[in-house]
Write an enzyme that holds these catalytic residues in place. Sequence first.
Site, mmCIF file in Angstrom:
data_model
loop_
_atom_site.group_PDB
_atom_site.id
_atom_site.type_symbol
_atom_site.label_atom_id
_atom_site.label_comp_id
_atom_site.label_asym_id
_atom_site.label_seq_id
_atom_site.Cartn_x
_atom_site.Cartn_y
_atom_site.Cartn_z
ATOM 1 N N CYS A 116 -54.572 -14.160 -70.895
ATOM 2 C CA CYS A 116 -55.717 -13.910 -71.760
ATOM 3 C C CYS A 116 -55.456 -12.646 -72.589
ATOM 4 O O CYS A 116 -54.505 -11.904 -72.320
ATOM 5 C CB CYS A 116 -56.983 -13.750 -70.921
ATOM 6 S SG CYS A 116 -57.098 -12.139 -70.101
ATOM 7 N N HIS A 163 -57.333 -10.071 -62.928
ATOM 8 C CA HIS A 163 -56.533 -11.255 -63.228
ATOM 9 C C HIS A 163 -55.158 -11.065 -62.595
ATOM 10 O O HIS A 163 -54.706 -9.932 -62.394
ATOM 11 C CB HIS A 163 -56.374 -11.424 -64.735
ATOM 12 C CG HIS A 163 -57.630 -11.823 -65.434
ATOM 13 N ND1 HIS A 163 -57.634 -12.330 -66.712
ATOM 14 C CD2 HIS A 163 -58.931 -11.784 -65.047
ATOM 15 C CE1 HIS A 163 -58.880 -12.595 -67.077
ATOM 16 N NE2 HIS A 163 -59.688 -12.264 -66.087
ATOM 17 N N GLU A 222 -52.147 -11.282 -63.661
ATOM 18 C CA GLU A 222 -51.199 -10.458 -64.414
ATOM 19 C C GLU A 222 -51.536 -8.975 -64.276
ATOM 20 O O GLU A 222 -50.639 -8.140 -64.138
ATOM 21 C CB GLU A 222 -51.206 -10.837 -65.898
ATOM 22 C CG GLU A 222 -50.796 -12.272 -66.182
ATOM 23 C CD GLU A 222 -51.966 -13.251 -66.197
ATOM 24 O OE1 GLU A 222 -51.829 -14.329 -66.801
ATOM 25 O OE2 GLU A 222 -53.039 -12.956 -65.589
ATOM 26 N N CYS A 246 -54.978 -9.452 -70.516
ATOM 27 C CA CYS A 246 -53.685 -9.403 -69.828
ATOM 28 C C CYS A 246 -52.537 -9.184 -70.816
ATOM 29 O O CYS A 246 -51.610 -8.430 -70.526
ATOM 30 C CB CYS A 246 -53.476 -10.673 -69.015
ATOM 31 S SG CYS A 246 -54.631 -10.795 -67.625
#
Length: 151
Positions: free
Chosen positions: A80, A50, A52, A83
């Site tokens: 999420c 992801h 991040e 993250c």
Amino acid sequence: MDYMKLAADKTIEGMDNNMGGPFGATIVRGDEIIAVCSNRMMADTDPSQHAEMVAIREACKTLGTMDLSDCVIYATCEPCPMCVSAIIWSGIKEVYYCNTAEDADRHGFSDMHLRNYLTGKDTSVLNMVKVPAREDCDKLFEHFHKLQENQ
């Protein structure tokens, strides 16, 4: 400087190059831009890539530390649970985000199963099994501390 725009622009670039989905992140320390990243899940065939997470990894490498407590992260979407965990582990205390988890869900990028598991609403997502104590596993902590003392 518009740090969210940097993240959004990097996201467009990433999507245009089939790197990943519609997510980007910028990490800043003071006025210094440390990392600007897009989601890389498709490029790396890795569900942990992801934006991040990619940004945290890049920032840690750039700064030579796992402590990003003097940094701020800008994410194009509400992070999420994975993250958020990485953000907390890295020491970042402030997150700015634009789109929400509900916005992502409406566009087919739902993390609600994770959120429901973590809040206890849905325990069917994962079966966590605690095995009895094992000496070989218990010694790992002791081994780590011994190594740290000898450095």
